[in-house]
Structures are given as structure tokens and as C-alpha cells.
Design an enzyme around this catalytic site. Structure first.
Site, mmCIF file in Angstrom:
data_model
loop_
_atom_site.group_PDB
_atom_site.id
_atom_site.type_symbol
_atom_site.label_atom_id
_atom_site.label_comp_id
_atom_site.label_asym_id
_atom_site.label_seq_id
_atom_site.Cartn_x
_atom_site.Cartn_y
_atom_site.Cartn_z
ATOM 1 N N SER A 189 0.844 -1.185 0.000
ATOM 2 C CA SER A 189 0.000 0.000 0.000
ATOM 3 C C SER A 189 0.891 1.250 0.000
ATOM 4 O O SER A 189 1.668 1.448 -0.919
ATOM 5 C CB SER A 189 -0.960 -0.028 1.189
ATOM 6 O OG SER A 189 -1.977 0.923 1.049
ATOM 7 N N HIS A 239 -7.939 -4.936 -1.218
ATOM 8 C CA HIS A 239 -6.680 -4.409 -0.704
ATOM 9 C C HIS A 239 -5.912 -5.423 0.134
ATOM 10 O O HIS A 239 -4.678 -5.426 0.133
ATOM 11 C CB HIS A 239 -6.980 -3.169 0.133
ATOM 12 C CG HIS A 239 -5.807 -2.260 0.330
ATOM 13 N ND1 HIS A 239 -5.133 -1.662 -0.711
ATOM 14 C CD2 HIS A 239 -5.187 -1.825 1.466
ATOM 15 C CE1 HIS A 239 -4.150 -0.921 -0.239
ATOM 16 N NE2 HIS A 239 -4.155 -1.005 1.062
ATOM 17 N N ASP A 270 -10.039 -3.644 -5.202
ATOM 18 C CA ASP A 270 -9.396 -2.719 -4.270
ATOM 19 C C ASP A 270 -9.901 -1.292 -4.502
ATOM 20 O O ASP A 270 -9.839 -0.781 -5.621
ATOM 21 C CB ASP A 270 -7.877 -2.784 -4.465
ATOM 22 C CG ASP A 270 -7.097 -2.151 -3.335
ATOM 23 O OD1 ASP A 270 -7.687 -1.369 -2.565
ATOM 24 O OD2 ASP A 270 -5.891 -2.434 -3.226
#
Length: 676
Positions: free
Chosen positions: A529, A649, A614
Site C-alpha cells: 500500500s 486491498h 481494491d
């Protein structure tokens, strides 16, 4: 097999008087069959390029499964006469949420995540919240992987579902004392929690009790541990505002504790006739204040625990007979215990190792003499601990078992320091086999994050020992942008100071090389991320330092994302990265945005992972990055993009499926760096 070629489509955008080319912008259209075909082609190429590691992947997977107790449960958390816990069963991917009436009562299954997951590619239960009388439970479940939730209310006595709403909800609840009225959160089109809804079971009527119209602010709702109030938290990356309502009067008027102010944060808990307020007003590391419930405006706030330059006050836990302050000093977490006044009978919990971390555990009861937390270190497995605040007794309720065997005496960990570009000392946590020869030839994985004030903790992870047992050194760089060394550590790694994050990480890599731990031919880096932003930015800046990169759902298109207000994180994150509609922040963001700074040069071997669903880092972000890098890089090193077509995610939700993903990434790393 040749890598797939992503076509280039002429595309440019104008911003602040300049024109910028983006020939891979077409990949941002999820409805375009060509986009899906490209992702599937990348997946096929990745599978083929990693096919020779299939046996290693299976070995690693079996090792990882062997380190988890497949039939296991969490230590029960007491709430009134019930004891709540979750458990797993061998061969099943998901958890089963349960309770017992009394310690030895019959088990009552509240939610079987495995049943909810039937026929779905993704399932994750986030919240199981009983009503005050514990007859009803509120459940929040993500069924897509995009962190949008379906919520439902279940009657535990009949099994009947009394209410269901979603999937455009957030997973937080606040129960009123009538055991039928509750408050929940709805998301807007940008997937931001923006409305608090009041619902009373047995009635079709709902009411929006609060709506947050500022797109930079998210809402949260919670019931105080005392059970007296429900709080609505409205917060951005730099400011907060809190409202409250008596749980005895769910149809009453909400009151604001104090109006929001730019760059002022405050967080509220309740005890007796006062509110306890943690704030950064004139206190970068935060201080603790109190105010009467009946007169809570700012002019009535009185200091309990002052600001301290060397101590970051991160959170406060409030109980009937004591307070727990969650503090961080010298890079380590501490727990400060005191009487409810915050100043009497102050003492700190002592921890047995020089490098460790702490995690949350359920503390469900208001009247108790014990505080529960999770303790671990890089070599000490997670332990659920009850601390008796009267006697100081430390009671280990449960330590995770490692069925395949584990001997902590075989390993050692240490904290060392690198010197960054501006003279700042950057902590690095290092763990490896005891007696490992540090001659510069050890395969090493350097991990980092460095954003949002989130600290990269020196935690225990059973999976890592598949690397460490093969002679790897595992290192965590505690870089600026996190909060390891206090709130200033965060502030000096965001906005116009963001490059400190990358330069600190580079300094950590240079230290590991100069100290004889590893070499560029043996060094890999990993981040996910915003940590993926870190490692891809560093790959642009210093590709010569690393042979391998693992970038998980990497945030690489910083310019593109921050110019799109329809994305969930754009407006709230102006206080994190800067507002690109202003010339200076735009120029600064553009100077480090990984996608925008790819050059025609050699790059390390790269393993990149994305999730089709995501919303935090859209699938197209790593897809565009990979396509552009494939076009420009001058080396023959591997570049693989793997998109999970059924998750978001966090990757796969099933515990075995997730281990398969980890085994694949580790196999890539071992295959690239070798073993010792």
C-alpha cells in the site's frame, strides 16, 4: 513466454499550466474487456515465470501451515455473564464466532464465517457487537474485498435476522440502552462514511442524525465503555470533532464537545461526571485533559497529563477504577496505569525484552481490575496477557502454539541505527538465526511502511521463519512518516517532508550493507500500500541497492490519484500528501510519484500484487506502473504483476488462500536472492 504488451494510447492532461502524458490511462477502465484481458495475460505470464518455483512454493506453504494451530481459539473475553471468543477448525478457511454463558457453559455459535463465505470469493467479518442485554448481535461483513460492508442484526435466541443493510456501510455500531435502537454508518459515492443513521428495530422509520458534508472528513460511531454515551467522531488527517448522546435518550439532541479547528485533533472518553480528552492542541505529542460533562466547552478543559517532548500519548483506555495511557517513548510502546484521576498511583507495566511490541485485546468490561493486551517480539510468539492493576501480576492467558515446533533460543534480535541524509538516527529492528555469520553475503529482506503515522512494529510473524531458517536476515526500517519516535516522526515524513521517508529507508539499506550484514546482490525490500509507494519510489531513486522488490498493492500513481476527487482517499489525504491543485505541493508530489518517475534504466527484479476490487489502491495503479516499467526498463530482470481477480486491498480472505499468496511471494524472493 513473452510478457504481455500493454498498448500505449496517446493521452495527456493539463494541470497548472503544464501538459503531462499518460499513455496507460486506458487501463483505468474496469469495464473495458481489453483491460481484463491484459490483467489475465499478466497473471498467466506471472504464473509461467514462477512455474519453476512450484515445488518451493508448496514446501513454503506446508511450512507455514505447519506453524499454525489449525484447530484453535482465542482466549475468551468476558462481558457480563458471557464469554466471547472465536475459533478455527482444521481445513476450514474462516473463523467461527462463539460465546458461552459462564466459563463452562455450552457453546453458542453466533456467526460462522465459513457459512457466510459459501459461494463467494471473499468474506471477512469485521464486527460482532452484542446489544447491552446481549440478546441481539450486530454483525458487519465485507463480501467483496473493497472494505464496504453489509450489516445485519441477529436475534441470538431465535436465529432470526431482524435487520440487514449494505453493502454501502461502514463496520461501526453504537447501541442505545433500550436494546432496539442503534446507530450505523452509510458511505457516499466516494466510499466515505458520511451519514450516521438511527434505526429502531420493529420500525420501518430511519433518521439521518448527522451528515458530514466536508469530503476530507470521515465519520465513526462508538459506544463508550462506561455504557453512558454514544460518540460520533468526525475526523480528517489533521482535525477532529466529537458529538455525544446519552444511551438512555437515543432520540435526543446530539451535542458537540468542541467545534473543529484546523490542525487540532481531540479524542474523547467518558468517566463519571467528566469527559477525558486527548488532544494535540499546543501539544505535538498530545496531552490529556478533562472537562465536566455539563460544561465541556474548550474554556473548561483542565490538564491532567501534560505534554512531554519524549513521550507520545497515542490512546487512552478508561475503566471504572483505573486509566491506561498508551504511550510511546524511545521507539517502544509503554502502558501507564493510574487511578481514574490520571495522577494518583502511577506505574508502568514492565516488559521482559528490549525489543517488543504490544497489540490490542478485547477489554469489554467497565468494572474490572485487569487490563488485557497482546505482547510479542520478533522472536516471542503472541501472548494474551492479563495485567492485574492492583497487584502488578502478569498473567499469560494464552500464547500461540506452533505445532511444527519453535525454539526462540535459536534466534536473536537487535535494534540498530542508521544515519539518514540530514543526520537523523533511524531505528532498524533486525532478527536472524543466532550465530549467523555477518559477512555481507546474507540474503536480507528490508521491510518498511512510513505513512499515516502508523508504526512498523517489531512483531512476531510465523511466516518469516521460512526465510530466517534459510539464512535470511529480516529487518524493519522504522522510518519517518510513521510514529515510532513520536508525533514529530510522523509530521517530518508527510506533506512537504515526504521524501524523508524514502531517504530514511535508503539510509537503512546502506547501513545494512556497510555493516557487513548484506550486499546489494543479496538485498530485497518489501512494502504494501503506502509501503508499496515507499519501495517503488526507492526503486526509482536507488535501484542499485536492491536485487529484489516485493510491492503489494503499491500506491504508485500518486499524481493521478490525488487529482481524482471521486476516489475514496483523495480529499481526506490532502493532509497526508498535499493538495496537488496548489503549484508547490503538485511539483513536490510529481517529483517522487513512482509512476511518473520511471526512467530508462535498470531496475531490480520485481514482484507486484494487486486486487481487482481494491478501492484503497485501485487495481489500475499497479497495472499502469507495471506496463510503463516494462516499456522503459533496460534490464532483463523479472517483472511480474499478479492481480487477484476476486479480492481487494488485503488479498485473499481465506487463511489457507492467503498463505498460498505469501508462499508465492517468498518463493520469488528466495529464488532471486538465494539462501544461506
Amino acid at each position: 513466454m513473452q510478457p504481455p504488451a500493454a498498448k500505449t494510447v496517446p493521452h495527456s492532461f493539463e494541470h497548472l499550466g503544464s501538459t503531462f502524458d499518460d499513455p496507460y490511462a486506458w487501463l483505468q477502465d474496469k469495464t473495458n474487456p481489453e483491460v481484463i484481458a491484459y490483467l489475465e495475460a499478466e497473471n498467466a505470464y506471472a504464473k509461467a515465470s514462477l512455474a519453476h518455483t512450484a515445488a518451493l512454493q508448496e514446501t513454503l506453504y506446508q511450512e507455514m501451515v505447519g506453524r499454525i494451530k489449525e484447530d484453535d481459539d482465542t482466549y475468551p473475553a468476558k462481558r457480563g455473564e458471557y464469554h466471547y471468543y472465536s475459533r478455527t477448525e482444521s481445513g476450514k478457511q474462516y473463523r467461527i464466532f462463539c460465546r458461552k454463558k459462564g466459563e463452562n457453559g455450552a457453546e453458542e455459535i453466533l456467526v460462522d464465517e465459513n457459512a457466510l463465505a459459501q459461494g463467494r470469493e471473499y468474506c471477512r467479518v469485521t464486527t460482532v457487537e452484542p446489544s447491552p442485554d446481549q440478546r441481539l448481535i450486530a454483525v458487519a461483513v465485507d463480501l467483496i474485498g473493497n472494505w464496504e460492508y453489509t450489516i445485519f442484526i441477529k436475534d441470538t435466541s431465535t436465529g432470526e435476522t431482524l435487520f440487514e443493510r449494505g453493502p454501502n456501510c461502514d463496520p461501526e455500531f453504537g447501541w442505545a440502552n433500550d436494546n432496539k435502537t442503534f446507530f450505523y454508518l452509510l458511505n457516499d459515492s466516494a466510499h466515505r462514511a458520511y451519514q450516521v443513521i438511527r434505526h429502531t428495530l420493529g420500525s420501518n422509520e430511519e433518521a439521518v442524525v448527522y451528515q458530514e458534508d466536508d469530503g476530507a472528513f470521515y465519520l465513526g460511531v462508538e459506544r463508550s465503555r462506561s455504557g453512558k454515551y454514544i460518540f460520533i467522531h468526525s475526523g480528517s488527517m489533521s482535525a477532529t470533532e466529537v458529538r455525544y448522546l446519552s444511551t438512555d435518550d437515543p432520540f435526543g439532541a446530539w451535542q458537540v464537545i468542541a467545534p473543529r479547528r484546523p490542525w487540532i485533533e481531540y479524542y474523547v472518553q467518558h468517566h463519571g461526571d467528566r469527559f477525558l480528552i486527548r488532544t494535540n492542541e499546543d501539544a505535538q505529542n498530545f496531552k490529556l485533559m478533562q472537562a465536566p460533562v455539563s460544561a465541556h466547552s474548550r474554556e473548561n478543559w483542565r490538564e491532567i497529563v501534560p505534554h512531554r517532548e519524549d513521550t507520545y500519548l497515542q490512546a487512552v483506555d478508561v475503566f471504572a477504577d483505573f486509566l491506561v495511557l498508551h504511550e510511546r517513548r524511545s521507539g517502544l510502546l509503554e502502558r501507564r496505569i493510574s487511578a481514574p484521576d490520571g495522577v494518583t498511583n502511577v506505574r508502568y507495566i514492565a516488559f521482559p525484552e528490549p525489543v517488543y511490541t504490544l497489540g490490542p485485546q478485547p477489554n469489554l468490561e467497565w468494572e474490572t481490575q485487569r487490563f488485557r493486551f497482546l505482547y510479542m517480539s520478533p522472536i516471542t510468539p503472541q501472548s494474551t496477557v492479563d495485567y492485574d492493576v492492583k497487584t502488578g501480576e502478569w498473567i499469560v492467558r494464552k500464547q500461540i502454539e506452533i505445532p511444527s515446533g519453535y525454539d526462540p533460543s535459536r534466534y536473536e534480535c537487535a535494534r540498530v541505527f542508521a544515519t539518514s541524509h540530514d543526520g537523523t538516527r533511524v531505528p532498524i529492528s533486525v532478527v536472524h538465526k543466532k550465530g549467523l555469520k555477518l559477512d555481507g553475503q546474507n540474503p536480507t529482506l528490508l521491510y518498511g511502511y512510513g505513512s499515516y503515522g502508523y508504526a512498523s512494529e517489531a512483531s512476531f510473524d510465523t511466516k518469516r521463519f521460512s526465510l530466517i531458517d534459510r539464512g535470511f536476515v529480516f529487518a524493519i526500517a522504522h522510518i519517518r512518516g510513521g510514529s515510532e519516535m513520536g508525533r514529530a516522526w510522523y509530521d517530518n515524513g508527510r506533506l512537504m517532508h515526504k521524501k524523508n521517508t524514502f531517504l530514511d529507508f535508503i539510509a537503512a539499506a546502506e547501513f545494512l550493507i556497510a555493516d557487513g550484514i548484506t550486499s546489494p546482490e543479496c538485498l530485497g525490500m518489501m512494502g504494501g500500500s503506502a509501503g508499496g509507494l515507499l519501495v517503488t519510489a526507492v526503486a526509482n531513486m536507488r535501484p542499485d541497492l536492491f536485487k529484489a522488490v516485493i510491492a503489494l498493492v503499491p500506491f504508485t500513481n500518486v499524481v493521478t490519484a490525488m487529482l481524482d476527487p471521486t476516489l475514496p482517499l483523495t480529499l481526506p489525504e490532502y493532509d497526508q500528501w498535499g493538495n496537488p491543485n496548489e503549484p508547490e505541493p503538485f511539483a513536490y508530489i510529481h517529483s517522487y510519484s513512482p509512476y511518473d518517475n520511471i526512467e530508462a534504466k535498470a531496475y531490480p527484479n520485481m514482484y507486484i500484487r494487486a486486487g481487482l476490487n481494491d478501492l484503497q489502491v485501485p487495481f489500475w495503479d499497479p497495472a499502469k506502473y507495471t506496463a510503463k516499467l516494462r516499456t522503459l526498463k533496460t534490464d532483463s530482470n523479472r517483472l511480474t504483476l499478479i492481480t487477484n481477480m476476486g479480492s481487494g486491498h488485503a488479498g485473499s480472505s481465506g487463511r489457507y488462500d492467503h498463505l498460498r499468496e505469501d508462499a508465492e511471494a517468498y518463493a520469488f524472493l528466495i529464488d532471486t536472492l538465494g539462501t544461506r
